[in-house]
Design a protein around this motif. Structure first.
Motif, PDB file in Angstrom:
ATOM      1  N   ARG A  71      -2.352   3.372 -11.711  1.00 55.22           N
ATOM      2  CA  ARG A  71      -1.930   2.342 -10.751  1.00 55.22           C
ATOM      3  C   ARG A  71      -3.134   1.846  -9.940  1.00 55.22           C
ATOM      4  NH1 ARG A  71       0.670  -1.542  -8.185  1.00 55.22           N
ATOM      5  NH2 ARG A  71       1.647  -1.127  -6.193  1.00 55.22           N
ATOM      6  N   LEU A  82     -14.858  -6.077  12.303  1.00 51.19           N
ATOM      7  CA  LEU A  82     -15.411  -6.491  11.007  1.00 51.19           C
ATOM      8  C   LEU A  82     -15.827  -7.964  10.991  1.00 51.19           C
ATOM      9  CD1 LEU A  82     -12.804  -4.746   8.671  1.00 51.19           C
ATOM     10  CD2 LEU A  82     -15.122  -3.965   9.179  1.00 51.19           C
ATOM     11  N   ASP A  97       2.343  -5.891  -5.617  1.00 45.42           N
ATOM     12  CA  ASP A  97       3.204  -5.086  -4.747  1.00 45.42           C
ATOM     13  C   ASP A  97       2.391  -4.202  -3.807  1.00 45.42           C
ATOM     14  OD1 ASP A  97       5.637  -4.372  -3.727  1.00 45.42           O
ATOM     15  OD2 ASP A  97       6.159  -2.974  -5.311  1.00 45.42           O
ATOM     16  N   VAL A  98       1.303  -4.784  -3.270  1.00 51.19           N
ATOM     17  CA  VAL A  98       0.439  -4.022  -2.365  1.00 51.19           C
ATOM     18  C   VAL A  98       0.776  -4.327  -0.905  1.00 51.19           C
ATOM     19  CG1 VAL A  98      -1.936  -3.704  -1.579  1.00 51.19           C
ATOM     20  CG2 VAL A  98      -1.437  -3.800  -4.020  1.00 51.19           C
ATOM     21  N   VAL A 105       0.405   2.079  -2.893  1.00 51.83           N
ATOM     22  CA  VAL A 105      -0.957   1.773  -2.467  1.00 51.83           C
ATOM     23  C   VAL A 105      -1.046   2.002  -0.957  1.00 51.83           C
ATOM     24  CG1 VAL A 105      -2.737   0.004  -2.311  1.00 51.83           C
ATOM     25  CG2 VAL A 105      -1.267   0.115  -4.328  1.00 51.83           C
ATOM     26  N   LEU A 106      -1.726   3.071  -0.568  1.00 51.74           N
ATOM     27  CA  LEU A 106      -1.850   3.375   0.863  1.00 51.74           C
ATOM     28  C   LEU A 106      -2.841   2.445   1.535  1.00 51.74           C
ATOM     29  CD1 LEU A 106      -1.902   7.275   1.200  1.00 51.74           C
ATOM     30  CD2 LEU A 106       0.040   5.702   1.143  1.00 51.74           C
ATOM     31  N   LEU A 147      -2.001   7.741   6.870  1.00 53.73           N
ATOM     32  CA  LEU A 147      -1.000   6.949   6.138  1.00 53.73           C
ATOM     33  C   LEU A 147      -0.348   7.726   5.009  1.00 53.73           C
ATOM     34  CD1 LEU A 147      -3.025   3.608   5.827  1.00 53.73           C
ATOM     35  CD2 LEU A 147      -1.155   4.079   7.422  1.00 53.73           C
ATOM     36  N   ILE A 168     -14.688 -15.011   3.330  1.00 57.37           N
ATOM     37  CA  ILE A 168     -14.811 -13.582   3.029  1.00 57.37           C
ATOM     38  C   ILE A 168     -13.545 -12.856   3.479  1.00 57.37           C
ATOM     39  CG2 ILE A 168     -16.130 -11.495   3.519  1.00 57.37           C
ATOM     40  CD1 ILE A 168     -18.522 -13.438   4.099  1.00 57.37           C
ATOM     41  N   VAL A 169     -12.995 -12.047   2.595  1.00 56.48           N
ATOM     42  CA  VAL A 169     -11.802 -11.270   2.938  1.00 56.48           C
ATOM     43  C   VAL A 169     -12.226 -10.083   3.798  1.00 56.48           C
ATOM     44  CG1 VAL A 169      -9.869  -9.936   2.056  1.00 56.48           C
ATOM     45  CG2 VAL A 169     -10.629 -11.983   0.834  1.00 56.48           C
ATOM     46  N   LEU A 170     -11.924 -10.151   5.084  1.00 58.45           N
ATOM     47  CA  LEU A 170     -12.312  -9.063   5.993  1.00 58.45           C
ATOM     48  C   LEU A 170     -11.420  -7.848   5.803  1.00 58.45           C
ATOM     49  CD1 LEU A 170     -13.089 -10.699   9.464  1.00 58.45           C
ATOM     50  CD2 LEU A 170     -14.587 -10.323   7.512  1.00 58.45           C
ATOM     51  N   GLY A 171     -10.142  -8.095   5.542  1.00 60.68           N
ATOM     52  CA  GLY A 171      -9.232  -6.967   5.417  1.00 60.68           C
ATOM     53  C   GLY A 171      -7.962  -7.361   4.723  1.00 60.68           C
ATOM     54  N   VAL A 172      -7.346  -6.370   4.116  1.00 59.56           N
ATOM     55  CA  VAL A 172      -6.158  -6.554   3.314  1.00 59.56           C
ATOM     56  C   VAL A 172      -5.142  -5.501   3.743  1.00 59.56           C
ATOM     57  CG1 VAL A 172      -5.386  -5.940   0.998  1.00 59.56           C
ATOM     58  CG2 VAL A 172      -7.189  -7.643   1.298  1.00 59.56           C
ATOM     59  N   ALA A 207      -2.118  -2.938   3.297  1.00 56.31           N
ATOM     60  CA  ALA A 207      -1.315  -2.168   2.345  1.00 56.31           C
ATOM     61  C   ALA A 207      -0.178  -1.571   3.179  1.00 56.31           C
ATOM     62  CB  ALA A 207      -2.156  -1.111   1.644  1.00 56.31           C
ATOM     63  N   VAL A 208      -0.038  -0.246   3.229  1.00 58.40           N
ATOM     64  CA  VAL A 208       1.094   0.317   3.986  1.00 58.40           C
ATOM     65  C   VAL A 208       0.838   0.412   5.491  1.00 58.40           C
ATOM     66  CG1 VAL A 208       1.905   1.676   2.016  1.00 58.40           C
ATOM     67  CG2 VAL A 208       0.424   2.738   3.702  1.00 58.40           C
ATOM     68  N   GLU A 209      -0.409   0.146   5.936  1.00 64.34           N
ATOM     69  CA  GLU A 209      -0.695   0.373   7.355  1.00 64.34           C
ATOM     70  C   GLU A 209      -0.047  -0.677   8.259  1.00 64.34           C
ATOM     71  OE1 GLU A 209      -2.603  -0.927   5.186  1.00 64.34           O
ATOM     72  OE2 GLU A 209      -4.261  -2.109   5.944  1.00 64.34           O
ATOM     73  N   ARG A 245     -24.777  -6.189   4.444  1.00 67.18           N
ATOM     74  CA  ARG A 245     -23.662  -6.919   5.028  1.00 67.18           C
ATOM     75  C   ARG A 245     -23.975  -8.390   4.853  1.00 67.18           C
ATOM     76  NH1 ARG A 245     -19.942  -6.064  10.094  1.00 67.18           N
ATOM     77  NH2 ARG A 245     -19.681  -8.239  10.624  1.00 67.18           N
ATOM     78  N   ARG A 270      -8.376  -3.361  12.954  1.00 66.49           N
ATOM     79  CA  ARG A 270      -9.678  -3.020  12.377  1.00 66.49           C
ATOM     80  C   ARG A 270     -10.531  -4.259  12.139  1.00 66.49           C
ATOM     81  NH1 ARG A 270      -6.598  -1.979   7.604  1.00 66.49           N
ATOM     82  NH2 ARG A 270      -7.257  -3.225   5.829  1.00 66.49           N
ATOM     83  N   ILE A 277      -1.919 -12.705  -4.890  1.00 62.32           N
ATOM     84  CA  ILE A 277      -2.332 -11.696  -5.866  1.00 62.32           C
ATOM     85  C   ILE A 277      -1.911 -10.299  -5.417  1.00 62.32           C
ATOM     86  CG2 ILE A 277      -4.402 -10.572  -6.781  1.00 62.32           C
ATOM     87  CD1 ILE A 277      -5.702 -13.413  -6.724  1.00 62.32           C
ATOM     88  N   LEU A 278      -2.120 -10.022  -4.121  1.00 58.57           N
ATOM     89  CA  LEU A 278      -1.742  -8.712  -3.568  1.00 58.57           C
ATOM     90  C   LEU A 278      -0.245  -8.510  -3.620  1.00 58.57           C
ATOM     91  CD1 LEU A 278      -3.896  -8.570  -0.416  1.00 58.57           C
ATOM     92  CD2 LEU A 278      -3.937  -6.955  -2.306  1.00 58.57           C
ATOM     93  N   ALA A 331     -11.640  -3.830   1.754  1.00 55.23           N
ATOM     94  CA  ALA A 331     -12.240  -5.166   1.764  1.00 55.23           C
ATOM     95  C   ALA A 331     -13.672  -4.968   2.274  1.00 55.23           C
ATOM     96  CB  ALA A 331     -11.427  -6.122   2.628  1.00 55.23           C
ATOM     97  N   VAL A 332     -14.062  -5.605   3.383  1.00 55.64           N
ATOM     98  CA  VAL A 332     -15.451  -5.446   3.825  1.00 55.64           C
ATOM     99  C   VAL A 332     -15.701  -4.163   4.614  1.00 55.64           C
ATOM    100  CG1 VAL A 332     -15.844  -7.943   3.901  1.00 55.64           C
ATOM    101  CG2 VAL A 332     -15.177  -6.756   5.980  1.00 55.64           C
ATOM    102  N   VAL A 383      -5.361 -14.820  -2.154  1.00 58.21           N
ATOM    103  CA  VAL A 383      -5.502 -13.364  -2.205  1.00 58.21           C
ATOM    104  C   VAL A 383      -4.167 -12.694  -1.876  1.00 58.21           C
ATOM    105  CG1 VAL A 383      -6.640 -11.369  -1.145  1.00 58.21           C
ATOM    106  CG2 VAL A 383      -7.972 -13.399  -1.725  1.00 58.21           C
TER     107      VAL A 383
END
Lengths: 273, 273
Positions: free
Chosen positions: A156, B199, B168-169, A180-181, A199, B179-183, B185-187, A78, B195, B163-164, A185-186, B160
């Motif tokens: 995809r 993190l 189409d994410v 994309v479900l 999901l 630092i990207v902790l999270g991205v 999508a459908v959630e 980490r 979450r 780009i996402l 990332a970290v 970021v």
């Protein structure tokens, strides 16, 4: 090739597995466990030392004293915040040498760390270079193969994972029916799979795609899958897993393939564009 | 501009809020609730009908019968799988017209749906066009402003997220110390924030960045934030939230700003590159 192999060990079972493989081949090993990351129980059976990531002086000293010439960086780390790094005198000098790369994302930092080890006289190797069979070979690895719907999701997923990797975000993506479900990332692949269980939608099942980052340093931080990945993918209702051939580590290859076969999941390794 | 405003309503409080604003301005409204998505309780006070997404013939018929000329598509819609769509005769014809766009991600699908409505004689407008003050104005919106560390994370997050979005994410990203902790999508953003609470790392707190996709259709699916977003960001230990000015909906603007002020979070709307 016959000197002592140094293993700079992060978390997980991989460092001890590598140590066992090296020892089995007759090569002496020395494990430098990173404090707070390395699994002290599994490395206890090998000559080892435990130091903080920031204690670069102690790390380099211990490796030299152990007669290490070749080094492998392996296991999960980490990324420390700069506040918790607490570099020793040598570490502070190295941080100054690394400079901006320390702030430039995981890729830049790892490349810089490898460069420092090499400047200090160690040859840094990929784990897959010193442990035959560790990297996934190309092809369908189990009994099941992806169908046309899964192939489309793999394409995809590989595209999105490439984009994410280029942005230094993560290595794994879950795609179902072109959607994309979830994106890693970290949090790691296990957590990604866990949330994708709730999901997913009806109809053809999705896929996990895991690939190296474009221009990935092959000597550190390669994507890894194992039995737990297969179990997570099965629990998430996925149809299978696609990984990057040659650039994904499979430390438990037989058990991982057996788990995929038993769960009815495909497991395929591709050369992605 | 004075005819009946049609509101094709997905989930959440936004459709009813838009209906209330239109009625308050003296404009007649008709709400077409999408079955399984629209909150039937909040739209019950307005002239309305409820139809499945696949029942395109009934949807178009109901809108025409209600004398709708202008249409707004608003509220959350979980993209249906083709298996659950069950198109009626008109829906099947429209699916054939939409063709591959139905499979080409959310952006392509939404653009195609809007095109179909327009070909059927409706003018499709953005919610922010018919409800003044709905889109976030540019600037620091509350009492707190981002510091230098947060500004750097906003820049990284905006990159970021662009780009996402292009892939189409998703629309949201959480960044801490580069630092990207999270991205997302459908959630959805709430789940992303939930979450990220576990993190985050020590040191300067992170930011949530939410932006429209490059080339985003401004008449549908604009990013939205509200009090719940601020609460989630506060619970995740973030320093603040950066959104895209003019392209982010803030249906509860005053309450959202008040919540950010109370929690000590910055809330800033930018024109991103």
């Amino acid at each position: 090739m016959t000197g002592t192999l140094g293993i700079v060990a992060g978390g997980g079972p991989l460092p001890a597995r590598l140590a066992a493989a090296a020892r089995a081949s007759g090569r002496p090993v020395f494990v430098l466990g990173l404090e707070g990351h390395a699994d002290t129980a599994t490395i206890a059976g090998y000559p080892h030392a435990l130091h903080r990531i920031g204690a670069a002086g102690q790390i380099l000293g211990a490796l030299r004293q152990a007669g290490v010439d070749e080094l492998v960086l392996i296991g999960t780390v980490r990324r420390p915040s700069l506040l918790t790094l607490m570099p020793d005198a040598e570490g502070a000098k190295i941080l100054a040498r690394i400079g901006r790369a320390a702030f430039a994302g995981d890729d830049g930092l790892l490349a810089a760390v490898i460069r420092v080890f090499e400047e200090e006289g160690f040859r840094v190797r990929g784990a897959q270079e010193v442990m035959t069979g560790l990297a996934a070979p190309e092809g369908v690895l189990g009994r099941h193969a992806p169908d046309a719907a899964a192939e489309a999701d793999i394409v995809r997923g590989a595209t999105v994972a490439r984009i994410l990797g280029a942005a230094d975000v993560g290595q794994a993506v879950v795609v179902q029916q072109g959607i994309v479900l979830g994106v890693e990332a970290v949090e790691g692949t296990d957590a990604l799979l866990a949330r994708c269980a709730s999901l997913r939608r009806e109809g053809p099942a999705g896929v996990l795609v895991k690939r190296a980052k474009p221009g990935q340093e092959a000597r550190a931080d390669l994507p890894t899958i194992g039995v737990r990945t297969v179990e997570g993918a099965a629990a998430a209702g996925l149809a299978g897993i696609a990984i990057e051939a040659g650039m994904t580590l499979m430390p438990e290859r037989e058990a991982t393939i057996a788990a995929a076969d038993a769960a009815g999941l495909f497991l395929v390794a591709r050369r992605f564009d």
